[in-house]
Design a protein around this motif. Structure first.
Motif, PDB file in Angstrom:
ATOM      1  N   LEU A   7      42.423  41.176  36.466  1.00 35.67           N
ATOM      2  CA  LEU A   7      42.282  39.900  36.214  1.00 35.67           C
ATOM      3  C   LEU A   7      41.534  39.001  37.325  1.00 35.67           C
ATOM      4  CD1 LEU A   7      45.680  38.974  34.298  1.00 35.67           C
ATOM      5  CD2 LEU A   7      43.476  39.116  33.168  1.00 35.67           C
ATOM      6  N   GLN A   8      42.145  39.436  38.567  1.00 33.49           N
ATOM      7  CA  GLN A   8      41.316  38.764  39.536  1.00 33.49           C
ATOM      8  C   GLN A   8      39.712  39.250  39.558  1.00 33.49           C
ATOM      9  OE1 GLN A   8      43.622  37.702  42.868  1.00 33.49           O
ATOM     10  NE2 GLN A   8      41.716  37.368  44.085  1.00 33.49           N
ATOM     11  N   GLU A   9      39.519  40.158  39.417  1.00 34.23           N
ATOM     12  CA  GLU A   9      38.224  40.815  39.649  1.00 34.23           C
ATOM     13  C   GLU A   9      37.420  40.254  38.247  1.00 34.23           C
ATOM     14  OE1 GLU A   9      38.602  45.006  39.619  1.00 34.23           O
ATOM     15  OE2 GLU A   9      39.456  45.155  41.626  1.00 34.23           O
ATOM     16  N   LYS A  10      37.896  40.264  37.209  1.00 38.56           N
ATOM     17  CA  LYS A  10      37.210  39.794  35.998  1.00 38.56           C
ATOM     18  C   LYS A  10      36.868  38.023  36.336  1.00 38.56           C
ATOM     19  CE  LYS A  10      38.373  42.928  32.472  1.00 38.56           C
ATOM     20  NZ  LYS A  10      39.107  43.009  31.267  1.00 38.56           N
ATOM     21  N   THR A  11      37.695  37.402  36.697  1.00 34.02           N
ATOM     22  CA  THR A  11      37.571  36.111  36.957  1.00 34.02           C
ATOM     23  C   THR A  11      36.611  35.676  38.083  1.00 34.02           C
ATOM     24  OG1 THR A  11      39.971  35.865  36.256  1.00 34.02           O
ATOM     25  CG2 THR A  11      38.912  33.888  37.482  1.00 34.02           C
TER      26      THR A  11
END
Length: 110
Positions: A7-11
């Protein structure tokens, strides 16, 4: 855990794509991101609270929101809200969103 990292990488990927588009179009902005939450503010100064959020160009945010909606992207409808990224979004979805942002900001009146 693995999902929070994804999630952090996608955001971060989405934020970097939006950042690049806004910079290329000479739009003043601030992007805030924490984990899977992200927000775009049309102000070059840091946005850290309600007073700094209301300082931004919220008329431009309205154009941004409605322009993205016309492109099939539904974000939080207020400049005072954050977006929540879900793991169901693929990188193809994120690229579609970044491309929609590019279409919308090219229509902004300078």
């Amino acid at each position: 855990s693995e999902i929070f990292n994804r999630l952090q990488e996608k955001t971060a990927y989405l934020g970097e794509g939006i950042r690049k588009v806004l910079e290329e179009n000479a739009i003043e902005f601030t992007i805030n991101q924490v984990g899977s939450m992200i927000s775009v503010h049309f102000d070059k100064e840091a946005v850290v609270d309600f007073n700094s959020a209301k300082r931004g160009d919220n008329e431009r945010f309205k154009q941004f929101f409605h322009g993205l909606l016309d492109e099939g992207i539904y974000i939080a409808p207020s400049a005072y809200e954050t977006w929540f990224i879900t793991d169901a979004l693929s990188y193809e979805d994120l690229d579609f969103t970044i491309a929609a942002v590019a279409k919308v900001v090219k229509k902004f009146q300078r």
